[in-house]
Design a protein around this motif. Structure first.
Motif, PDB file in Angstrom:
ATOM      1  N   ARG A 183      79.853 -23.938  66.916  1.00 44.55           N
ATOM      2  CA  ARG A 183      78.724 -24.544  66.780  1.00 44.55           C
ATOM      3  C   ARG A 183      78.199 -25.316  68.185  1.00 44.55           C
ATOM      4  O   ARG A 183      77.217 -25.329  68.467  1.00 44.55           O
ATOM      5  CB  ARG A 183      78.814 -25.892  65.644  1.00 44.55           C
ATOM      6  N   ARG A 184      79.341 -25.907  68.806  1.00 47.13           N
ATOM      7  CA  ARG A 184      78.811 -26.587  69.996  1.00 47.13           C
ATOM      8  C   ARG A 184      78.312 -25.609  71.207  1.00 47.13           C
ATOM      9  O   ARG A 184      77.604 -25.742  71.656  1.00 47.13           O
ATOM     10  CB  ARG A 184      80.037 -27.294  70.563  1.00 47.13           C
ATOM     11  N   LEU A 185      78.952 -24.243  70.970  1.00 45.91           N
ATOM     12  CA  LEU A 185      78.759 -23.339  71.858  1.00 45.91           C
ATOM     13  C   LEU A 185      77.560 -22.903  71.609  1.00 45.91           C
ATOM     14  O   LEU A 185      76.438 -22.617  72.512  1.00 45.91           O
ATOM     15  CB  LEU A 185      79.721 -22.053  71.961  1.00 45.91           C
ATOM     16  N   ARG A 186      77.098 -22.532  70.404  1.00 46.37           N
ATOM     17  CA  ARG A 186      75.788 -22.045  69.838  1.00 46.37           C
ATOM     18  C   ARG A 186      74.441 -22.914  70.258  1.00 46.37           C
ATOM     19  O   ARG A 186      73.574 -22.755  70.695  1.00 46.37           O
ATOM     20  CB  ARG A 186      75.745 -21.750  68.523  1.00 46.37           C
ATOM     21  N   GLY A 187      75.043 -24.468  70.115  1.00 44.34           N
ATOM     22  CA  GLY A 187      74.124 -25.418  70.166  1.00 44.34           C
ATOM     23  C   GLY A 187      73.645 -25.537  71.517  1.00 44.34           C
ATOM     24  O   GLY A 187      72.560 -26.060  71.850  1.00 44.34           O
ATOM     25  N   ARG A 188      74.420 -25.116  72.417  1.00 48.12           N
ATOM     26  CA  ARG A 188      74.284 -25.215  73.922  1.00 48.12           C
ATOM     27  C   ARG A 188      73.574 -23.947  74.566  1.00 48.12           C
ATOM     28  O   ARG A 188      73.264 -23.693  75.598  1.00 48.12           O
ATOM     29  CB  ARG A 188      75.636 -25.254  74.625  1.00 48.12           C
ATOM     30  N   GLY A 189      73.328 -22.915  73.544  1.00 48.52           N
ATOM     31  CA  GLY A 189      72.692 -21.604  73.852  1.00 48.52           C
ATOM     32  C   GLY A 189      73.535 -20.269  73.818  1.00 48.52           C
ATOM     33  O   GLY A 189      72.986 -19.447  74.507  1.00 48.52           O
ATOM     34  N   MET A 190      74.723 -20.668  73.664  1.00 46.36           N
ATOM     35  CA  MET A 190      75.444 -19.217  74.013  1.00 46.36           C
ATOM     36  C   MET A 190      75.441 -18.348  72.712  1.00 46.36           C
ATOM     37  O   MET A 190      75.564 -18.891  71.671  1.00 46.36           O
ATOM     38  CB  MET A 190      77.019 -19.440  74.259  1.00 46.36           C
ATOM     39  N   ASP A 191      75.154 -17.055  72.822  1.00 47.12           N
ATOM     40  CA  ASP A 191      75.423 -16.088  71.840  1.00 47.12           C
ATOM     41  C   ASP A 191      76.685 -15.892  71.500  1.00 47.12           C
ATOM     42  O   ASP A 191      77.476 -15.421  72.551  1.00 47.12           O
ATOM     43  CB  ASP A 191      74.529 -14.705  72.226  1.00 47.12           C
ATOM     44  N   CYS A 192      77.477 -16.380  70.673  1.00 48.62           N
ATOM     45  CA  CYS A 192      78.953 -16.119  70.319  1.00 48.62           C
ATOM     46  C   CYS A 192      79.181 -15.067  69.452  1.00 48.62           C
ATOM     47  O   CYS A 192      80.453 -14.512  68.951  1.00 48.62           O
ATOM     48  CB  CYS A 192      79.372 -17.491  69.413  1.00 48.62           C
ATOM     49  N   TYR A 247      77.814 -19.958  83.794  1.00 45.23           N
ATOM     50  CA  TYR A 247      76.467 -19.419  83.045  1.00 45.23           C
ATOM     51  C   TYR A 247      75.907 -20.979  82.435  1.00 45.23           C
ATOM     52  O   TYR A 247      75.154 -20.883  81.827  1.00 45.23           O
ATOM     53  CB  TYR A 247      76.989 -18.616  81.662  1.00 45.23           C
ATOM     54  N   ARG A 248      76.510 -22.087  83.045  1.00 42.51           N
ATOM     55  CA  ARG A 248      75.817 -23.107  82.649  1.00 42.51           C
ATOM     56  C   ARG A 248      74.637 -23.466  83.508  1.00 42.51           C
ATOM     57  O   ARG A 248      74.551 -22.926  84.588  1.00 42.51           O
ATOM     58  CB  ARG A 248      76.928 -24.214  82.907  1.00 42.51           C
ATOM     59  N   PRO A 263      69.845 -18.762  79.617  1.00 42.40           N
ATOM     60  CA  PRO A 263      69.328 -17.505  78.403  1.00 42.40           C
ATOM     61  C   PRO A 263      70.155 -16.526  78.536  1.00 42.40           C
ATOM     62  O   PRO A 263      70.609 -15.782  79.742  1.00 42.40           O
ATOM     63  CB  PRO A 263      67.995 -17.207  78.606  1.00 42.40           C
ATOM     64  N   LYS A 264      70.600 -15.701  77.447  1.00 43.36           N
ATOM     65  CA  LYS A 264      71.439 -14.407  77.239  1.00 43.36           C
ATOM     66  C   LYS A 264      72.829 -14.779  77.505  1.00 43.36           C
ATOM     67  O   LYS A 264      73.501 -13.722  77.760  1.00 43.36           O
ATOM     68  CB  LYS A 264      70.764 -13.495  77.755  1.00 43.36           C
ATOM     69  N   THR A 265      73.470 -15.608  77.550  1.00 45.78           N
ATOM     70  CA  THR A 265      74.879 -15.988  77.849  1.00 45.78           C
ATOM     71  C   THR A 265      75.506 -15.600  76.780  1.00 45.78           C
ATOM     72  O   THR A 265      75.159 -16.020  75.648  1.00 45.78           O
ATOM     73  CB  THR A 265      75.113 -17.312  78.239  1.00 45.78           C
ATOM     74  N   ARG A 266      76.503 -14.769  76.712  1.00 47.58           N
ATOM     75  CA  ARG A 266      77.087 -14.090  75.543  1.00 47.58           C
ATOM     76  C   ARG A 266      78.832 -14.391  75.698  1.00 47.58           C
ATOM     77  O   ARG A 266      79.305 -14.322  76.752  1.00 47.58           O
ATOM     78  CB  ARG A 266      77.107 -12.665  75.522  1.00 47.58           C
ATOM     79  N   LEU A 267      79.547 -14.798  74.701  1.00 42.01           N
ATOM     80  CA  LEU A 267      80.808 -15.282  74.454  1.00 42.01           C
ATOM     81  C   LEU A 267      81.374 -13.851  75.044  1.00 42.01           C
ATOM     82  O   LEU A 267      82.557 -13.916  75.647  1.00 42.01           O
ATOM     83  CB  LEU A 267      81.193 -15.547  73.356  1.00 42.01           C
TER      84      LEU A 267
END
Length: 125
Positions: free
Chosen positions: A20-29, A54-55, A79-83
């Protein structure tokens, strides 16, 4: 990170909370199952060094560097940062370190052999 009294300052986060934290910061997990597996296997903080790239950075005219001279990075991701990409970077780095370690070990062994036999030849009549 710890406080002056030695207590650990960062709160414990469960795997779902980390996602949730990663997604909330904009990462596509990706799918929850993928993200959970990645975080269980590698760990949030081990991967954090790889997603640091990617920050997001502050937008001008905001300062790009802090008083200590270090580049300022925001808690959000570009934008578009992916796990999945972060994991690929981690795995590439791991493989590179492993292969380099093997090569360095072989060179070290050959060098020690060379030095040992050179000294032995000098000692023999």
């Amino acid at each position: 990170m710890s406080t002056p009294d030695g207590a650990y300052a960062k709160p414990f986060l469960t795997i779902p909370e980390q996602i949730r934290r990663l997604r909330g910061r904009g990462m596509d997990c990706g799918a929850d199952e993928f993200a959970s597996g990645v975080l269980e296997r590698y760990g949030y903080y081990r991967l954090s060094g790889y997603w640091h790239l990617y920050r997001a950075r502050p937008e001008p005219p905001a300062a790009r560097f802090g008083a200590d001279g270090r580049e300022i990075r925001l808690d959000s991701f570009v934008p578009k940062t992916r796990l999945a990409h972060v994991v690929a970077l981690y795995e590439f780095d791991h493989e590179l370190r492993t292969r380099l370690g093997d090569i360095i070990s072989m060179v070290e062994t050959a060098f020690r052999f060379h030095i040992g036999h050179r000294r032995l030849r000098r000692a023999l009549p």
